[in-house]
Write a protein that holds these residues in place. Structure first.
Motif, mmCIF file in Angstrom:
data_model
loop_
_atom_site.group_PDB
_atom_site.id
_atom_site.type_symbol
_atom_site.label_atom_id
_atom_site.label_comp_id
_atom_site.label_asym_id
_atom_site.label_seq_id
_atom_site.Cartn_x
_atom_site.Cartn_y
_atom_site.Cartn_z
ATOM 1 N N ALA A 11 0.854 -1.181 0.000
ATOM 2 C CA ALA A 11 0.000 0.000 0.000
ATOM 3 C C ALA A 11 0.894 1.236 0.000
ATOM 4 C CB ALA A 11 -0.900 -0.004 1.230
ATOM 5 N N ASN A 12 0.751 2.060 -1.033
ATOM 6 C CA ASN A 12 1.548 3.276 -1.156
ATOM 7 C C ASN A 12 0.838 4.406 -0.410
ATOM 8 O OD1 ASN A 12 2.784 5.722 -2.072
ATOM 9 N ND2 ASN A 12 3.560 4.620 -3.867
ATOM 10 N N ALA A 13 1.431 4.838 0.724
ATOM 11 C CA ALA A 13 0.790 5.853 1.563
ATOM 12 C C ALA A 13 0.697 7.210 0.861
ATOM 13 C CB ALA A 13 1.558 5.993 2.878
ATOM 14 N N LYS A 14 1.661 7.523 -0.014
ATOM 15 C CA LYS A 14 1.669 8.831 -0.685
ATOM 16 C C LYS A 14 0.559 8.950 -1.720
ATOM 17 C CE LYS A 14 6.635 9.690 -0.089
ATOM 18 N NZ LYS A 14 7.915 9.968 -0.789
ATOM 19 N N THR A 15 0.374 7.891 -2.492
ATOM 20 C CA THR A 15 -0.633 7.938 -3.559
ATOM 21 C C THR A 15 -1.942 7.286 -3.146
ATOM 22 O OG1 THR A 15 0.152 5.849 -4.514
ATOM 23 C CG2 THR A 15 1.173 7.881 -5.310
ATOM 24 N N ASN A 16 -1.976 6.706 -1.915
ATOM 25 C CA ASN A 16 -3.174 6.028 -1.420
ATOM 26 C C ASN A 16 -3.647 4.954 -2.397
ATOM 27 O OD1 ASN A 16 -5.158 5.542 0.502
ATOM 28 N ND2 ASN A 16 -6.633 6.894 -0.506
ATOM 29 N N SER A 17 -2.706 4.171 -2.899
ATOM 30 C CA SER A 17 -3.026 3.120 -3.862
ATOM 31 C C SER A 17 -2.058 1.956 -3.688
ATOM 32 C CB SER A 17 -2.934 3.660 -5.294
ATOM 33 O OG SER A 17 -1.608 4.069 -5.583
ATOM 34 N N LEU A 18 -2.321 0.867 -4.407
ATOM 35 C CA LEU A 18 -1.419 -0.277 -4.384
ATOM 36 C C LEU A 18 -0.226 -0.004 -5.291
ATOM 37 C CD1 LEU A 18 -3.987 -3.234 -4.570
ATOM 38 C CD2 LEU A 18 -2.821 -2.346 -2.547
ATOM 39 N N ALA A 19 0.932 -0.535 -4.907
ATOM 40 C CA ALA A 19 2.137 -0.355 -5.706
ATOM 41 C C ALA A 19 2.963 -1.630 -5.632
ATOM 42 C CB ALA A 19 2.951 0.837 -5.188
ATOM 43 N N LEU A 20 3.879 -1.779 -6.600
ATOM 44 C CA LEU A 20 4.759 -2.945 -6.592
ATOM 45 C C LEU A 20 5.730 -2.863 -5.417
ATOM 46 C CD1 LEU A 20 5.660 -3.376 -10.381
ATOM 47 C CD2 LEU A 20 4.127 -4.792 -8.995
ATOM 48 N N GLY A 21 5.981 -4.014 -4.790
ATOM 49 C CA GLY A 21 6.904 -4.064 -3.674
ATOM 50 C C GLY A 21 8.333 -4.281 -4.132
ATOM 51 N N ASP A 22 9.222 -4.505 -3.182
ATOM 52 C CA ASP A 22 10.631 -4.748 -3.460
ATOM 53 C C ASP A 22 10.838 -6.252 -3.658
ATOM 54 O OD1 ASP A 22 13.342 -4.937 -3.607
ATOM 55 O OD2 ASP A 22 13.757 -4.066 -1.634
ATOM 56 N N PHE A 23 11.065 -6.657 -4.903
ATOM 57 C CA PHE A 23 11.187 -8.080 -5.220
ATOM 58 C C PHE A 23 12.531 -8.663 -4.777
ATOM 59 C CE2 PHE A 23 7.403 -7.248 -7.251
ATOM 60 C CZ PHE A 23 6.873 -8.351 -7.908
ATOM 61 N N SER A 24 13.419 -7.819 -4.267
ATOM 62 C CA SER A 24 14.713 -8.329 -3.801
ATOM 63 C C SER A 24 14.691 -8.682 -2.317
ATOM 64 C CB SER A 24 15.817 -7.288 -4.060
ATOM 65 O OG SER A 24 15.604 -6.122 -3.277
ATOM 66 N N ARG A 25 13.563 -8.392 -1.644
ATOM 67 C CA ARG A 25 13.445 -8.730 -0.227
ATOM 68 C C ARG A 25 13.468 -10.248 -0.053
ATOM 69 N NH1 ARG A 25 8.940 -8.341 1.475
ATOM 70 N NH2 ARG A 25 9.353 -8.337 3.720
#
Length: 449
Positions: free
Chosen positions: A170-184
């Motif tokens: 959840a992207n707090a700045k845009t209040n929408s879903l966003a891609l995560g960090d796939f390197s985690r």
């Protein structure tokens, strides 16, 4: 001559076949057992999430964990024996959020009062089930909405899987879903599990989902995601800090009415959607997209919703994670009993259950959700007044992160669109009446967010 042990095994298998209609449903004891274990693993993360949410509101986490396991076991056994359906029953995340986060932590309503509200909701739930009102609502729901249920719930499950995997955030700045960090590391574990699930399912390996979960969990050990417990066995915590603490008089106030309706509506439509969508996945629906004897699972979950708050756990319902077991071949209540047995073991092996990270079960949710979403192809899109309510239901599920809200919105949208289009004859009067409390439900949801 056959040995006594082999004869006893055949007799036992034969009794189970007759009791759970295994042959009639093209399944077996082995398949049902694997399916039950798969459902358990898919829902095991709730043993961590539910107590954590309730602890946010001030409840004892250890006691809440034991109570969560107990209600899982009792409710799922009841479902398996009484309905012979492959559903697991337990506390939903939505109800725990309402009690632990919204009521207790945000609105500063005592969690004991919140349990009282949940209990009253369960009682109303049970009364409507006993008088047949819930079955009536099922018959009122348009076939178009029923056809879109699987897609709506499938989307919910898939997004839950992507979020648990860390692939979507959840992207707090845009209040929408966003891609995560796939390197985690956690996301890498989920990707390994997803690849394993695709390979195993593509090769039609029995128990593919279960094997994928175990492979992902094992891969998480060197990556530091799966933490092996220091002790395999632990005694369960005492439940008395949360059991029998519900405050019913405190819940009988005018101020509690909106929350009562939120509990009730969320449970009603969650169970409705789960039974129909998972039932469709198991090929248990009739030609009218209805589940035969649907009042039986309704009765089970309404009793569970009533007794759950007594043990300190709100909002019990048939869970969408049941779809994992169905995907693994579960078709009868025997898979429910197998899942219940696994939950019962966790009273002693809680460290083992907690060792399986949510990233390891995420691939199962992703694949199952995407598979269920494909049912939307059966809906009719050549008529705008039929297509718009279904698409609205799917989008509302995504935006609200609640398939209960999505289903309620789809029904309300169907009534409004048909009436505005002047096609009054296509809307049963019962559905028009139902639209009134649905409108109130949405007003309550918007007001308290």
């Amino acid at each position: 001559m056959s040995s006594p042990d082999l004869t006893a095994a055949k007799t036992s298998s034969g009794w189970l076949d007759r009791r759970f209609a295994l042959s009639a449903r093209n399944t077996s004891v082995r398949i049902e057992t694997l399916a039950g274990i798969t459902s358990f693993l898919a829902a095991a993360y709730l043993l961590v999430v539910i107590p954590s949410l309730l602890a946010t509101g001030g409840m004892d986490r250890g006691a809440a964990t034991t109570s969560t396991i107990i209600v899982f076991v009792l409710s799922t056994i009841f479902m398996g024996l009484y309905t012979n359906l492959p559903f697991i029953v337990g506390p939903g995340i939505g109800g725990s959020v309402i009690l632990g986060v919204t009521l207790a932590a945000t609105e500063h309503v005592a969690w004991q009062t919140g349990l009282g509200i949940a209990f009253i909701s369960g009682v109303l739930f049970l009364i409507l089930t006993l008088v047949g009102a819930r079955s009536l609502v099922v018959r009122l729901i348009p076939a178009q909405i029923k056809l879109g249920l699987g897609a709506s719930i499938g989307l919910f499950i898939a997004v839950l899987g992507f979020r648990n995997a860390g692939m979507v955030i959840a992207n707090a700045k845009t209040n929408s879903l966003a891609l995560g960090d796939f390197s985690r590391p956690g996301t890498i574990v989920a990707l390994i599990g997803l690849a394993a699930a695709v390979v195993l399912q593509g090769r039609r390996v029995p128990g593919a989902i279960l094997w994928a979960i175990l492979i992902a969990a094992a891969a998480g050990v060197p990556l530091g995601v799966t933490h092996l417990p220091s002790s395999m066995i632990s005694l369960p915590h005492d439940i008395m800090p949360v059991a029998f603490k519900l405050d019913i008089p405190g819940a009988l106030t005018v101020a509690a009415i909106p929350y009562l309706f939120v509990f009730f509506a969320a449970e009603f439509f969650s169970t409705l959607g789960t039974t129909l969508a998972v039932g469709a996945k198991a090929n248990l629906l009739d030609e009218n997209a209805n589940l035969p004897n649907i009042n039986r699972p309704f009765l089970v979950d309404s009793i569970a919703a009533t007794l759950g708050p007594v043990f300190g756990i709100p909002a019990l319902t048939a869970l969408v994670e049941s779809a994992a077991g169905v995907e693994a071949g579960g078709r009868s209540g025997l898979s429910s009993l197998a899942a219940a047995a696994m939950f019962a073991l966790m009273l002693l092996f809680v460290p083992v259950a907690l060792a399986i990270p949510k990233e390891a079960t995420a691939p199962a949710l992703i694949l199952i959700g995407l598979s269920m979403f494909s049912t939307i192809r059966h809906a009719h899109f050549d008529d705008f007044t039929d297509a718009f309510p279904v698409l609205s239901m799917v989008l509302l599920t995504l935006m609200s992160n609640s398939f209960g809200t999505g289903i309620a919105g789809g029904l309300l949208c169907f009534v409004i669109v048909k009436l505005l289009a002047g096609r009054f004859k296509e809307v049963p009067w019962g559905l028009v009446v139902l639209a009134i409390p649905l409108g109130y439900y949405f007003w309550t949801v918007v007001k308290h967010h």
